[in-house]
Structures are given as C-alpha cells and as structure tokens.
Design a protein around this motif. Structure first.
Motif, short mmCIF file in Angstrom:
data_model
loop_
_atom_site.label_atom_id
_atom_site.label_comp_id
_atom_site.label_asym_id
_atom_site.label_seq_id
_atom_site.Cartn_x
_atom_site.Cartn_y
_atom_site.Cartn_z
N VAL A 110 -8.36 -6.08 7.11
CA VAL A 110 -8.90 -5.86 8.45
C VAL A 110 -10.38 -6.15 8.46
O VAL A 110 -11.11 -5.72 7.55
CB VAL A 110 -8.69 -4.40 8.91
CG1 VAL A 110 -9.33 -4.17 10.27
CG2 VAL A 110 -7.22 -4.06 8.97
N ALA A 111 -10.82 -6.88 9.47
CA ALA A 111 -12.26 -6.96 9.75
C ALA A 111 -12.46 -6.48 11.18
O ALA A 111 -11.58 -6.65 12.02
CB ALA A 111 -12.76 -8.40 9.59
N LEU A 112 -13.60 -5.87 11.43
CA LEU A 112 -13.83 -5.23 12.72
C LEU A 112 -14.94 -5.90 13.50
O LEU A 112 -16.01 -6.22 12.94
CB LEU A 112 -14.19 -3.76 12.51
CG LEU A 112 -13.05 -2.90 11.96
CD1 LEU A 112 -13.59 -1.55 11.52
CD2 LEU A 112 -11.96 -2.74 13.00
N TYR A 168 -10.57 1.82 2.55
CA TYR A 168 -9.28 2.40 2.90
C TYR A 168 -8.16 1.40 2.68
O TYR A 168 -8.32 0.22 2.98
CB TYR A 168 -9.28 2.85 4.38
CG TYR A 168 -10.50 3.70 4.74
CD1 TYR A 168 -10.75 4.89 4.08
CD2 TYR A 168 -11.39 3.29 5.73
CE1 TYR A 168 -11.86 5.66 4.38
CE2 TYR A 168 -12.51 4.05 6.05
CZ TYR A 168 -12.74 5.23 5.37
OH TYR A 168 -13.84 5.99 5.66
N LEU A 169 -7.03 1.90 2.21
CA LEU A 169 -5.84 1.07 2.03
C LEU A 169 -4.62 1.92 2.39
O LEU A 169 -4.40 2.97 1.80
CB LEU A 169 -5.73 0.61 0.57
CG LEU A 169 -4.42 -0.04 0.13
CD1 LEU A 169 -4.15 -1.33 0.89
CD2 LEU A 169 -4.42 -0.30 -1.37
N ALA A 170 -3.88 1.46 3.40
CA ALA A 170 -2.68 2.20 3.81
C ALA A 170 -1.45 1.38 3.46
O ALA A 170 -1.42 0.16 3.67
CB ALA A 170 -2.71 2.49 5.30
N LEU A 184 2.76 -2.92 11.26
CA LEU A 184 3.03 -4.24 10.69
C LEU A 184 3.91 -4.17 9.45
O LEU A 184 4.33 -5.20 8.92
CB LEU A 184 1.71 -4.94 10.34
CG LEU A 184 0.82 -5.26 11.55
CD1 LEU A 184 -0.58 -5.68 11.09
CD2 LEU A 184 1.44 -6.36 12.40
N LYS A 185 4.15 -2.96 8.96
CA LYS A 185 4.99 -2.73 7.77
C LYS A 185 4.49 -3.51 6.55
O LYS A 185 5.25 -4.06 5.76
CB LYS A 185 6.46 -3.09 8.07
CG LYS A 185 6.96 -2.50 9.39
CD LYS A 185 8.27 -1.77 9.23
CE LYS A 185 8.75 -1.12 10.52
NZ LYS A 185 7.78 -0.22 11.16
N ARG A 186 3.17 -3.61 6.45
CA ARG A 186 2.56 -4.23 5.27
C ARG A 186 1.33 -3.41 4.88
O ARG A 186 0.74 -2.72 5.72
CB ARG A 186 2.13 -5.68 5.58
CG ARG A 186 3.34 -6.61 5.72
CD ARG A 186 2.93 -8.01 6.06
NE ARG A 186 2.20 -8.69 4.98
CZ ARG A 186 1.82 -9.96 5.04
NH1 ARG A 186 2.11 -10.70 6.12
NH2 ARG A 186 1.16 -10.52 4.05
N PRO A 187 0.94 -3.49 3.62
CA PRO A 187 -0.27 -2.76 3.21
C PRO A 187 -1.50 -3.32 3.96
O PRO A 187 -1.64 -4.54 4.08
CB PRO A 187 -0.38 -3.04 1.71
CG PRO A 187 0.98 -3.47 1.29
CD PRO A 187 1.58 -4.17 2.47
N ILE A 188 -2.35 -2.43 4.44
CA ILE A 188 -3.53 -2.83 5.22
C ILE A 188 -4.77 -2.26 4.55
O ILE A 188 -4.86 -1.06 4.31
CB ILE A 188 -3.46 -2.27 6.66
CG1 ILE A 188 -2.20 -2.73 7.39
CG2 ILE A 188 -4.72 -2.66 7.42
CD1 ILE A 188 -2.21 -4.16 7.85
N LYS A 189 -5.72 -3.15 4.27
CA LYS A 189 -6.96 -2.71 3.61
C LYS A 189 -8.16 -2.94 4.51
O LYS A 189 -8.27 -4.00 5.14
CB LYS A 189 -7.14 -3.48 2.29
CG LYS A 189 -8.37 -3.06 1.50
CD LYS A 189 -8.63 -4.00 0.32
CE LYS A 189 -8.01 -3.48 -0.95
NZ LYS A 189 -8.40 -4.30 -2.13
#
Lengths: 797, 161
Positions: free
Chosen positions: A46-48, A208-210, A277-282
């Motif tokens: 993710v970039a914000l 963060y990583l979910a 998205l059912k994928r790991p998000i960092k």
C-alpha cells in the motif's frame, strides 16, 4: 531468618547482574525480524496519498490513469471502506471531552497535512507510488487556526464541527488558597514556558502487515506497535472479529519511544484491505510520512508563577496551560494523556500547599499528539525547574540549597502532592546530594567561575523530578481512559523436554525485557537462563494484554513473573518430592537441578518434566500437576521514580551553539534488575532529552505545512552532540511492590530539557537571559540577545 | 514509470548474484527484497540516518542512495557477512559486551560503518571516535556504549600503519 532461607540467600542471584542480553545475537547477526523483513507469498503493498491541505473539504478524487500502471490492483478512498470497518472511538470518562472518531482514510474533509486520503494497492511499492502520481484530489480550503492561542478562541474555525468547540479537554487541579499564598509571598517569579512540538523518531518507521487466512477466516496483523494487545482489542470491535480470529503480533520492533504506542488508521487499513482482497497487505511508512503523520509530542504553552517565602520555602504555584493536541484525540490514550499530566505533575517532588493548575487541550490542524517518552513531565519539569532556578536567583540562594529546602524529606512520605499524586518513599534528597557529590559541586562552581573570568559563557543547571511508574489498577495511565493498564499476566510453562516458556502481555522494543524478565524468573524458579524463552508482543499469548509503555514492564511484568514462577516452582518441588522420596522441605532447586539436603539424590528439571509428562504412571494420577502457571499482577498504586540531573554547558559567544560539557544523573529506580540495561536506558533517554533541549522541533508554518521533511531538517542528536553521562544509582528504601522495582525508562527525557535550560540560562545570566522556549537553538539565543539589545525589534515565537 | 530492466552481477559477502532489475531499484531494496538479506535496514531513504550502510569495494556507502545497477561488478559486504548467531564477528561481539544496541534497528549500519572506520580511521581519541560515528543515528543508546565498543576495538587494532 530460617535455615532454608539462609541457604537461598547464599546462591548467586541474577537480579542485579550485568547479564548480556539474550536478544542481541539475532539482532547483531542481521537476522532479527522486523515487520518489513516479512514477505509472505502473494503480498501486496500500500502507498498512501496524503493530504497537502491543513483543513479542507474533499470535493472530488480522480484516479486518472493510475490503473494503467502495471501492477496496480486497487485504489480506495474512505467511501470504499464503509462496509469494512467501524471507527475507533477514543472514549474517556472526563467531563466536557469530545472523542474524535479514528477512520483509516479521511472522510469528507482533511484536518492536517499528512492525513491519509487515498490508498493504492499494488504488486510492489514502486508501482503503488507510481500510481499515486496519477491521482488528483480537488479540495475546498477551509479556514483554520494553526496556533493553539488562536484555536482556543471562541470564534475560531472549528476542526470537528460535531464537537462544537476546539477545546476538547479541560481540567483543573487545586488545593488550598493559592491566591492568598501569592498575596503573602515575599518573592514571586513567573514565566511563559514552551516545549515546542517534537516527534519520537524511532529508527524503524511504522510498519504493518496484515494476513487473511481464508481457511480459518482469521486475520493476523504484524505491527511495529508497542501495544499489540490494545490494538487487538480495539480492532476486534472495528473489524467485528473475535479474538480467536484476530491476532496482533509485534515481532522485533525498532524503537518506539511512544510514537508506536497508539492505534493508527493505517493499522485499520491494512487489516480491512487484507480481508477485502484476501491477500497479505503491507504498509511501510517512509521517513517523511513518519515526520508528518506519526503522533507528536508536548507543544504546550505554560503560563506559570511561583510564590516563595523570604527564606526560600515554596508556598504556592499557579499555572494556566494551553495544550495543542493536533487534529484528533488519539486511541486509547486520548488527548488528555499529555495535556493533563502537565498540570498533574507540575508541583514536582516539592513540598507545597497551595496550587491551582488549569489545562485546556485544543484541536489544531496538525498530527495528533500522543505518548512520547516522559509524557507531559518533560514540559512540566521544564516549567517548574525554571521557576525554581528563577526564584533561587531572585533570593540570591544557591539552586542546590533551594531545592534541598523544598524537596519532600524522607519522614514526609507518603506525600500527597497538591494535584493529588501520592509519592511513596523515594530518594528525593539523596538523588540531589548524589548528583552534587558526583561532580564535586562546590569545585564545579569554581571551575565555572574560572571559565567565566576567561570570557567563556559557561553555566551549570540542575533539575529534580519524580514520576509515577509501574502504575496498577488504582489509576489510569491516562485520565478517564477506557482500557485497563493496571495488570500484567505471566504464563510460565515447563514442557515435556524441560524447556521453559514464559509468556507476557508486554511488548519489548529495545528495552531488553527478554533478558531482564528471564533474570527474575531464574531467581524465583531456580532454573538456568538459557532454558527460558521469554515471549511477548503477541495478543495470542495471554487472554488480555496491553503492551510496554508508561515505565510499567519491569514492575508489572517482573511482579507477574515472580508470582507465576513461585507457583511453578511449587509444582516442580512437589513432583520432585514424590519422585525422589524426599520431604519437600528438604529440597532446593538451583540452575535447573533439584537437590536434597538429606541425601545425594538430585534430579534435573528435564528429568522431572519427563517423569511428569511423558512417563505414564510415574506419578499417581491424583498427584500429577502440569508444570505451568498463569498469574496476573496488579500493584494497585504506582511507585515514584526520582532523580536529579546536573549539567555544565558552554555557549559559544560567536555561533551561539551550546555544548554539553558535563552531565550526571542520580536516580532511584529501586532494585536494579540489570545495571547494564539501566545505564543504557538512562543514557539513551538523556540523549533524547538533550535533543529536545537543543535540536528537535516540528515546525508548522502559517499555512499549516510542516517544515521538516527529512532527518536533515528534524535534527536528532548524533554522537558528537551527547557527552558521556555520569550515573549514580541510589537504592534507598525499596517500593512496596513485588520485586522492589521502579520504572525508569523515561526519566532521562524528563530531566534533561529542564537541566539544559537551567544550565544555558546560567551561562547567559550575565546577559539577563532566561530560557523559556525549547529547543534553545542558536537562532533563539540570537533572537533573545537581539531583544535584550533592542526590545522594539524583538521577534517572538 | 518502469524502464527497460538491466542485468547486474554483484558479489555479496563473497557470493556472486546475477539479477535483472529496473534501473531505478535502490541497492537497499535489492539486497533486502531481491536477495532476502534483510539485515540491512532502511531508516530514512534520504542518506541521513546511516541504517542502510554497507561496504562497496571496502568503503562504507548508503545503500538507500545507491542504485542496484551502480553496484554491478562491485564487492558488497553486509552485516550478514560479519558473523552468525552462533559465531558473532568481532565487532558484533564488542557490541554485545558493551550493550551498544537496544532495539537493534540502526545496529547493522553502525557495524558496517565501524568496519570501514577500523580499516581507515585513526580513532585515537573519543572525539575522533564520536566524529567518525556521527554519520549514523542511533535513537536508543545515547551513543556512549557504542563509543566504548569502538574504543576497545580501536585499541585492539592498534595504530593504523
């Protein structure tokens, strides 16, 4: 003392030893694991896009050609997440308080430069940042008041209309008749003190990583937080997931100092997106984002005055404080954490009857303020210790003698301060004497005077303070806050191989608690250090946890470890007594070996564990117990950690640069678990305090823009800015908690700004300059000198 | 926008790697995310903090200010080359003895900078040591224990010849 106790005392204890840290090898070898070191398969980044406006309505968001960038998966604004999360609400029982909701992305309007507005998800961070370039946000600028002195006014533009005011915190402490005290005072002094806005600058940015587990429909958040337990509990509500399907873990964490000690919208965001998205998000913050969106600190205007008798006794203190809390009240601490502590700790470690301290916490379009090492007390100590020095100077008294007369004496403990804080017995006077003895104070004065005769601008400054640490359930760490900070749980298990796991709710992020808590367990349980694995920083370890903050972990974690280790030891000895056919009273355990005083028989923990767990029938089923215990400790009240700092500084008459020549800290942190680690905490905290005193400053210009964009603008101390720190450990009466520990990780940052301010004021006393704003940069010294020479041309902050 | 990828060949801690990367890829990202050598940390991406310091052909450099393609043909040393958990290198051991690390995030950068310093700087006084260390930021330790570790290492090394 009984015979068996005597034999226990003869054993070498680990508490008190300079035990090398068990954390070190992995960190030194470069195989520690920080969040950004994790890369699960299928991970997205993710970039914000952050607000470039301090206060504006979002009219339109146009993603333009962002989706044409290869690797871009999705782009979200707040409206896309309406069905995914509910906001976190930093509630408080305080009257007249407004809790600003915390969302992952700005909704409707933005309230500070740096607030997240749009999230781009892509296969790489490079692609995500490329896509940001394509996005256009139309804003309608709204009026704002960037300075708290303007934001507090009745007709100021409102940041949160729903609140009906910008002043979301009001609190007053009073005792006695302070106005009468001022009328009767022989001498009064006053000042308008300001510690400018700081930020924590942990070397690891927030990360963060979910990960969503589709099989269990469960979420794991790996976070650089120092409060993973608090984050789990609040996210459970925001994401509507029970604790069985939501785990929040902090792996190795690269420092926090408070900056990683609150909930962030980005934590909510990665969790919501991983589930969506059912994928790991960092998400990994870069340094610019850290400087513009991590919680900031201090930023109070403190108008304070002190009333003193002719013989130098403090009789009254009045203060009116306006705290700039930024754009949001932070979760869980709320905007009351920093602000209210300024007035609750302002009377300091001194005997004083009459007090009135008022605080107003005001919303401004800046990043929220939150916890930062010392919380409130660096500001309160700066103001109070300047007043003490100003009063001593006015009475022509030595500042040491003045403090000696007014510090609470041993026989006066427990002492209730004018704001209601209770100091348990702590070495207030001994710390003052200890610091002076360490530097040979009378001789240091001569040295200073000799230097002055040679035209050098040299000064000496002191600061004495006390802080409340290791706080139990009697008092919230932040006033009126809804979470429990007063308990800590330790779960100790010896497994079938004889290895020992000790799990805690704390979350060590540089403090070395894997080592110090193991030291405590070794002494209580009688095992070997290398057989213990201390686990922490994971919400799955114990039923309820909060983390490491507020100088609590040694006191509460050490206490819980002691309780649990005692229960496990009892179980080990009962099993051993049966297995060895000995009376339990004749058994000892040390270094993982149970021995009997009546025979040559001995058994290792490994043998006992094997007998208990793996050898069926070895112990009768009605006597067999798992070698495990979970105990929770609540020290109820807190304990005072006290200290005196003393510094000698030199101001360069040409550049106005300040050099710290000498520095000593005398502190009473109760029983020391590991002197090496305590020294490291003192040195590191003093360095941060020196940074706050001389270098560090977050500046927002009149347009609401933050001026510091990198660590070349926001200066933190480097090796040449910090002297060697002399440290005097004073272990007076131990506090009334298990272990006799006092929390000490924050103290250096509390004492150093005041000490440096007093020393610089002393160095510039011949120019009649009093330092009332920190950091005291060369620019500020220049301006103060200009104002002396030409009052009409004065520039004020 | 992505450009044509370039093939490079580097030696990292004595192991040769060949890879094809975008020309804009930072060396720090290359080491961390392409080679999985996550011991090198990124603290600021501006070349200020020094956490990402590695050695390029024996001299310290900021890997966050270096493009991976600039390292083509270069011998790179990172913290992973200094020692392992069960066999720490000499600088790593000195850091442990002197408690010269707390959170550990800046530590790999310090270790690599100190490797260069010990090879090239006299380090005869604390002032010289502090000056040499001043290109790296540590927020935890206040530097004193790091200075103590370097003083011991410099003494052990003896004067530069």
């Amino acid at each position: 003392m009984s015979l068996s106790d005597h034999s226990v005392e003869l054993r070498p204890k680990l508490v008190g030893q300079r035990v090398k840290r068990t954390e070190d090898p992995r960190l030194l070898a470069g195989v520690g694991q920080y969040v950004d070191d994790m890369a699960p398969a299928g991970m997205l980044h993710v970039a914000l896009r952050r607000s470039d406006q301090p206060h504006a309505r979002i009219l339109n968001i146009d993603v333009g050609g962002a989706f044409s960038v290869p690797g871009v998966i999705a782009i979200y604004d707040a409206s896309d997440l309406d069905n995914d999360v509910t906001p976190a609400i930093p509630t408080s029982r305080m009257p007249d308080y407004y809790a600003t909701p915390i969302w992952p992305l700005a909704r409707g309007k933005v309230r500070y430069v740096g607030e997240p507005v749009v999230a781009v998800v892509a296969e790489s961070r490079y692609a995500a940042e490329d896509a940001l370039e394509h996005i256009t946000i139309d804003y309608e600028p709204l009026p704002f008041a960037i300075r708290q002195i303007d934001a507090v006014k009745d007709d100021a533009p409102l940041l949160h209309e729903e609140a009906g005011t910008n002043t979301i915190i009001r609190r007053e402490f009073k005792r006695g008749d302070v106005d009468a005290a001022f009328e009767s005072a022989a001498v009064t002094v006053k000042g308008r003190f300001r510690m400018t806005r700081k930020t924590a600058v942990a070397m690891e940015n927030r990360s963060y990583l979910a990960e969503w587990d589709p099989r269990k429909q469960a979420l794991t958040l790996y976070t650089s937080s120092n409060i993973p337990g608090v984050i789990r509990d609040v996210l459970s509500g925001c994401l509507d997931l029970p604790g069985t399907r939501l785990r929040v873990a902090a792996p190795d964490v690269g420092g926090s100092f408070g900056g990683k000690g609150s909930l962030y919208g980005e934590e909510l965001l990665v969790c919501a997106l991983a589930r969506k998205l059912k994928r790991p998000i960092k998400f990994i913050s870069d340094r610019l984002e850290d400087l513009s969106a991590t919680s900031q600190a201090f930023d109070e205007l403190i108008g304070a005055e002190l009333a003193v008798t002719q013989d130098g006794m403090l009789i009254g203190l009045r203060a009116d404080v306006i705290g700039d809390v930024g754009a949001y009240s932070i979760y869980p601490w709320t905007a009351a954490l920093e602000t209210v502590q300024v007035v609750s700790f302002l009377p300091g470690p001194y005997r004083m009857e009459h007090y009135r301290g008022r605080i107003r916490g005001v919303l401004t379009p800046k990043p929220p303020t939150g916890p930062y090492r010392g919380v409130g007390r660096p500001s309160s100590t700066f103001a109070m210790e300047r007043l003490i020095d100003m009063a001593a100077r006015k009475l022509c008294m030595d500042p040491v003698e003045f403090r000696r007369k007014n510090l609470v004496n041993a026989e006066e403990f427990p002492y209730r301060t004018a704001s209601g804080i209770i100091w348990d017995k702590s070495a207030f006077q001994e710390c003052l004497a200890g610091a002076c003895a360490h530097v040979d104070y009378p001789n240091l004065l001569l040295e200073r005077d000799e230097a002055r005769r040679n035209g050098r601008w040299v000064g000496i400054g002191l600061a004495s303070y006390a802080e409340l640490t290791g706080i139990g359930s009697r008092i919230s760490v932040a006033p009126g806050m809804p979470i429990n900070t007063g308990t800590e749980t330790s779960k100790i298990e010896i497994d079938a191989t004889g290895a020992i796991t000790a799990a805690f709710g704390i979350a060590s992020h540089g403090q070395g608690l894997e080592t110090t808590l193991a030291q405590v367990i070794v002494d209580e349980l009688g095992c070997k250090l290398e057989d213990i694995e201390v686990k922490h920083g994971d919400s799955a370890l114990v039923p309820m946890s909060s983390g490491t903050y507020a100088s609590r972990s040694a006191v509460l974690g050490g206490g819980a470890a002691t309780l649990a280790a005692r229960v496990v030891k009892g179980k080990v000895l009962r099993a051993a007594a049966y297995l060895m056919e000995q009376s339990i009273d004749d058994l000892d355990i040390h270094a993982g070996i149970v021995t009997s005083r009546n025979s040559n028989r001995s058994m290792t923990l490994k043998e006992i564990a094997s007998a208990v767990y793996s050898q069926m029938g070895r112990i009768p089923r009605n006597q067999r117990e798992d070698l495990a215990a979970s105990e929770t400790y609540d020290p109820y009240l807190g304990t005072a950690c006290s200290s005196t700092h003393l510094a000698m500084v030199e101001v360069d008459p040409e550049t106005y640069g300040v050099k710290v020549l000498r520095y000593v800290v005398a502190e009473d942190c109760g029983k020391i678990i590991n002197p090496m680690i305590v020294d490291g905490q003192v040195q590191g905290a003093v360095a941060q305090g020196i940074g706050a005193a001389l270098l560090e400053e977050i500046v927002h210009d009149d347009q609401g823009q933050a001026v510091a964009a990198s660590l070349a603008d926001y200066l933190v101390p480097v090796a040449t800015n910090v002297p060697d720190i002399g440290i005097v450990h004073i272990e007076a009466d131990l506090p009334n908690n298990i272990g006799g520990f006092r929390g000490m990780g924050e103290g250096g940052t509390i004492g150093a700004p005041a000490t440096i301010a007093n020393a610089v004021s002393d160095a510039l006393s011949h120019l009649d300059i009093s330092v009332e704003t920190l950091p005291v940069t060369p620019e500020r010294i220049f301006q103060m000198l200009q104002a002396r020479r030409d009052p009409a041309a004065a520039v004020t902050d | 926008m992505p450009e044509k990828k370039i093939t490079l060949s580097v030696s990292v801690n004595g192991v040769v790697h060949t890879a094809t990367v975008e020309p804009r890829m930072l060396l720090s990202d290359f080491l961390r995310h392409e080679l999985g050598l996550t011991g090198t940390h990124v603290g600021c991406e501006h070349g200020v903090c020094g956490a990402c310091t590695v050695l390029l052909d024996g001299r310290s450099a900021r890997s966050c200010l270096t493009l991976a393609v600039q390292a083509d043909g270069v011998e790179i040393e990172t913290v992973e080359g200094q020692g392992s958990i069960d066999r720490l290198g000499r600088i790593q051991e000195a850091f442990r003895q002197h408690h010269a690390l707390q959170c550990g995030f800046c530590t790999p950068g310090f270790i690599m900078a100190i490797t260069d310093m010990l090879r090239h700087h006299p380090l005869e006084s604390d002032d010289q040591i502090r000056e040499a260390l001043s290109g790296n930021i540590c927020r935890c330790t206040g530097y004193e224990h790091i200075v103590n570790a370097v003083r011991e290492l410099a003494k052990e090394r003896g004067p530069l010849t």
